[in-house]
Design a protein around this motif. Sequence first.
Motif, PDB file in Angstrom:
ATOM      1  N   ARG A 224       0.918  -1.255  -0.081  1.00 12.61           N
ATOM      2  CA  ARG A 224      -0.009   0.006  -0.103  1.00 12.61           C
ATOM      3  C   ARG A 224       0.811   1.313   0.078  1.00 12.61           C
ATOM      4  O   ARG A 224       0.507   2.476  -0.523  1.00 12.61           O
ATOM      5  N   ARG A 225       2.190   1.245   0.456  1.00 12.23           N
ATOM      6  CA  ARG A 225       2.949   2.444   0.591  1.00 12.23           C
ATOM      7  C   ARG A 225       4.028   2.228  -0.538  1.00 12.23           C
ATOM      8  O   ARG A 225       4.176   3.219  -1.253  1.00 12.23           O
ATOM      9  N   THR A 226       4.388   1.041  -0.894  1.00 16.56           N
ATOM     10  CA  THR A 226       5.366   0.755  -2.168  1.00 16.56           C
ATOM     11  C   THR A 226       4.899   1.043  -3.473  1.00 16.56           C
ATOM     12  O   THR A 226       5.842   1.522  -4.116  1.00 16.56           O
ATOM     13  N   VAL A 227       3.604   0.871  -3.395  1.00 12.13           N
ATOM     14  CA  VAL A 227       2.925   0.868  -4.977  1.00 12.13           C
ATOM     15  C   VAL A 227       3.173   2.273  -5.297  1.00 12.13           C
ATOM     16  O   VAL A 227       3.419   2.622  -6.589  1.00 12.13           O
ATOM     17  N   TRP A 228       3.090   3.374  -4.363  1.00 10.42           N
ATOM     18  CA  TRP A 228       3.178   4.766  -4.766  1.00 10.42           C
ATOM     19  C   TRP A 228       4.408   5.423  -5.057  1.00 10.42           C
ATOM     20  O   TRP A 228       4.836   5.944  -5.941  1.00 10.42           O
ATOM     21  N   VAL A 229       5.567   4.370  -4.502  1.00 10.07           N
ATOM     22  CA  VAL A 229       6.909   4.633  -4.809  1.00 10.07           C
ATOM     23  C   VAL A 229       7.177   4.051  -6.371  1.00 10.07           C
ATOM     24  O   VAL A 229       7.712   4.860  -7.243  1.00 10.07           O
ATOM     25  N   GLY A 230       6.431   3.002  -6.648  1.00 10.09           N
ATOM     26  CA  GLY A 230       6.481   2.554  -8.077  1.00 10.09           C
ATOM     27  C   GLY A 230       5.893   3.329  -9.158  1.00 10.09           C
ATOM     28  O   GLY A 230       6.394   3.824 -10.204  1.00 10.09           O
ATOM     29  N   VAL A 231       4.739   4.018  -8.682  1.00  7.41           N
ATOM     30  CA  VAL A 231       4.153   4.841  -9.654  1.00  7.41           C
ATOM     31  C   VAL A 231       4.655   6.246  -9.916  1.00  7.41           C
ATOM     32  O   VAL A 231       4.696   6.545 -10.896  1.00  7.41           O
ATOM     33  N   THR A 232       5.111   6.738  -8.689  1.00 11.05           N
ATOM     34  CA  THR A 232       5.794   8.027  -8.952  1.00 11.05           C
ATOM     35  C   THR A 232       7.270   7.903  -9.691  1.00 11.05           C
ATOM     36  O   THR A 232       7.937   8.670 -10.442  1.00 11.05           O
ATOM     37  N   GLY A 233       7.804   6.671  -9.242  1.00 11.98           N
ATOM     38  CA  GLY A 233       9.161   6.346 -10.017  1.00 11.98           C
ATOM     39  C   GLY A 233       8.846   6.169 -11.523  1.00 11.98           C
ATOM     40  O   GLY A 233       9.987   6.890 -12.272  1.00 11.98           O
ATOM     41  N   VAL A 234       7.945   5.511 -11.738  1.00 14.06           N
ATOM     42  CA  VAL A 234       7.680   5.269 -13.348  1.00 14.06           C
ATOM     43  C   VAL A 234       7.416   6.460 -14.014  1.00 14.06           C
ATOM     44  O   VAL A 234       7.540   6.722 -14.942  1.00 14.06           O
ATOM     45  N   ALA A 235       6.687   7.416 -13.261  1.00 12.99           N
ATOM     46  CA  ALA A 235       6.215   8.559 -13.954  1.00 12.99           C
ATOM     47  C   ALA A 235       7.372   9.610 -14.038  1.00 12.99           C
ATOM     48  O   ALA A 235       7.702  10.203 -15.033  1.00 12.99           O
ATOM     49  N   GLY A 236       8.315   9.425 -13.146  1.00 13.24           N
ATOM     50  CA  GLY A 236       9.705  10.430 -13.321  1.00 13.24           C
ATOM     51  C   GLY A 236      10.366   9.622 -14.344  1.00 13.24           C
ATOM     52  O   GLY A 236      10.709  10.401 -15.274  1.00 13.24           O
ATOM     53  N   SER A 237      10.789   8.419 -14.401  1.00 10.71           N
ATOM     54  CA  SER A 237      11.240   7.845 -15.183  1.00 10.71           C
ATOM     55  C   SER A 237      10.839   7.953 -16.796  1.00 10.71           C
ATOM     56  O   SER A 237      11.528   8.060 -17.563  1.00 10.71           O
ATOM     57  N   ALA A 238       9.593   8.092 -16.773  1.00 15.08           N
ATOM     58  CA  ALA A 238       8.908   8.185 -18.366  1.00 15.08           C
ATOM     59  C   ALA A 238       9.235   9.552 -18.719  1.00 15.08           C
ATOM     60  O   ALA A 238       9.642   9.693 -19.949  1.00 15.08           O
ATOM     61  N   GLY A 239       9.174  10.622 -17.911  1.00 20.53           N
ATOM     62  CA  GLY A 239       9.688  11.948 -18.201  1.00 20.53           C
ATOM     63  C   GLY A 239      11.315  11.758 -18.507  1.00 20.53           C
ATOM     64  O   GLY A 239      11.503  12.487 -19.586  1.00 20.53           O
ATOM     65  N   TRP A 240      12.168  11.331 -18.081  1.00 20.58           N
ATOM     66  CA  TRP A 240      13.347  11.505 -18.016  1.00 20.58           C
ATOM     67  C   TRP A 240      13.754  10.677 -19.469  1.00 20.58           C
ATOM     68  O   TRP A 240      14.335  11.058 -20.350  1.00 20.58           O
ATOM     69  N   PHE A 241      13.185   9.645 -19.727  1.00 23.03           N
ATOM     70  CA  PHE A 241      13.477   8.703 -20.708  1.00 23.03           C
ATOM     71  C   PHE A 241      13.078   9.506 -22.089  1.00 23.03           C
ATOM     72  O   PHE A 241      13.543   9.510 -23.343  1.00 23.03           O
ATOM     73  N   THR A 242      11.995  10.049 -21.940  1.00 23.74           N
ATOM     74  CA  THR A 242      11.135  10.648 -22.880  1.00 23.74           C
ATOM     75  C   THR A 242      12.222  12.187 -23.376  1.00 23.74           C
ATOM     76  O   THR A 242      12.519  12.398 -24.618  1.00 23.74           O
ATOM     77  N   ALA A 243      12.617  12.645 -22.324  1.00 31.90           N
ATOM     78  CA  ALA A 243      13.439  13.809 -22.785  1.00 31.90           C
ATOM     79  C   ALA A 243      14.743  13.251 -22.938  1.00 31.90           C
ATOM     80  O   ALA A 243      15.349  14.042 -24.266  1.00 31.90           O
ATOM     81  N   PHE A 244      15.444  12.023 -22.930  1.00 33.24           N
ATOM     82  CA  PHE A 244      16.367  11.438 -23.460  1.00 33.24           C
ATOM     83  C   PHE A 244      16.200  11.316 -24.964  1.00 33.24           C
ATOM     84  O   PHE A 244      17.372  11.438 -25.944  1.00 33.24           O
ATOM     85  N   ALA A 245      15.042  10.951 -25.249  1.00 33.14           N
ATOM     86  CA  ALA A 245      14.875  10.555 -26.788  1.00 33.14           C
ATOM     87  C   ALA A 245      14.830  11.860 -27.465  1.00 33.14           C
ATOM     88  O   ALA A 245      14.905  11.794 -28.773  1.00 33.14           O
ATOM     89  N   LEU A 246      14.758  12.951 -26.899  1.00 28.23           N
ATOM     90  CA  LEU A 246      14.459  14.216 -27.727  1.00 28.23           C
ATOM     91  C   LEU A 246      15.780  15.024 -27.712  1.00 28.23           C
ATOM     92  O   LEU A 246      15.986  15.859 -28.363  1.00 28.23           O
ATOM     93  N   MET A 247      16.350  14.954 -26.643  1.00 29.13           N
ATOM     94  CA  MET A 247      17.704  15.870 -26.369  1.00 29.13           C
ATOM     95  C   MET A 247      18.806  15.057 -25.831  1.00 29.13           C
ATOM     96  O   MET A 247      18.871  14.214 -25.143  1.00 29.13           O
ATOM     97  N   ASN A 248      19.934  15.867 -26.101  1.00 26.07           N
ATOM     98  CA  ASN A 248      21.223  15.371 -25.446  1.00 26.07           C
ATOM     99  C   ASN A 248      21.196  15.331 -23.812  1.00 26.07           C
ATOM    100  O   ASN A 248      20.647  16.082 -23.117  1.00 26.07           O
ATOM    101  N   ALA A 249      21.592  14.136 -23.455  1.00 27.37           N
ATOM    102  CA  ALA A 249      21.523  13.823 -22.193  1.00 27.37           C
ATOM    103  C   ALA A 249      22.220  14.894 -21.061  1.00 27.37           C
ATOM    104  O   ALA A 249      21.732  15.081 -19.918  1.00 27.37           O
ATOM    105  N   ALA A 250      23.289  15.537 -21.502  1.00 24.36           N
ATOM    106  CA  ALA A 250      23.772  16.800 -20.788  1.00 24.36           C
ATOM    107  C   ALA A 250      22.810  17.682 -20.273  1.00 24.36           C
ATOM    108  O   ALA A 250      22.964  18.207 -19.250  1.00 24.36           O
TER     109      ALA A 250
END
Length: 301
Positions: A224-250
Amino acid sequence: MSLLWVWVTLAAAAAQTLRFLLQRQLAGAGRGGGLSAGGATFSRFLFGAPIASLIAAGLLAAGARVAVPGAGFFGFVLLGGAAQVVATFLTVRLFSLRNFAVGVAFTKTEAVQVAILSAVLLGERVSALGWAGIGVGLLGVLLLSRPPEGFSARAMVYGVAAGGLFGLSSICYRGATLALEPAPFLARAFVTLACVTLAQSLGMALYLRLREPGELGRVLGSWRRTVWVGVTGVAGSAGWFTAFALMNAAYVRALGQVEMVFTLLASVFWLRERLSAREGAGMALVVGALLLIVAAQAGGG
């Protein structure tokens, strides 16, 4: 769409700040507690992997075409995934050594490290204005990260190591998304994310089974607590990965230093920590650095 990566990165930084807050609590450094550093790290990937996989499958079913990945893609995925797991583990351990804002700040040397790695590994260089932004941001982060009683040597080692490993993972994820071109950027981002989180979940599950008997059950029992870590984690990761697909990682990771501002605001309003004049000055430098970085990219640097 030239500045889409900026908005995606800001959203990813906000989601990551929330995830760190939740993960800090799970690791026993805040309210609640109960899981080891390994268990709190595993919780990030366990519930995130199915979400990322479902979204990737949905994009493919909707008609996004992605070529069969080659060895280079999987090499980037496995190396980046392993680096991120270790970096996350070190960050969670930092929470027991320093207060929340300072612990996260030590990892922000990543911005300099990722710019160097990006040039060496992917041949993607940063302009002079971009380096100026990274330098100003680093000064701001160092100002934010110095507590009145001085640095903890262990915290510095953990933080710099975590920053380097986060930087390496960023470069690997950028490389993995590039390996899937010419597929659409969202498909490249989520296919890469799904493969990474699946590998991380399996690897962490094996590690906990062998090194921390019973911790897998505690993670699942705290769903009940760890699922929210997963949800927020994948939301953040989705943003980072999308940004990496668009722009220089630096540029992405340098702009991601805004997370430090979000972290301090969370420390003040959620964790009731005081914001000093020094920290206010550091925040101003970080915000100024972000403007320089955006200007550098907008100017074609």
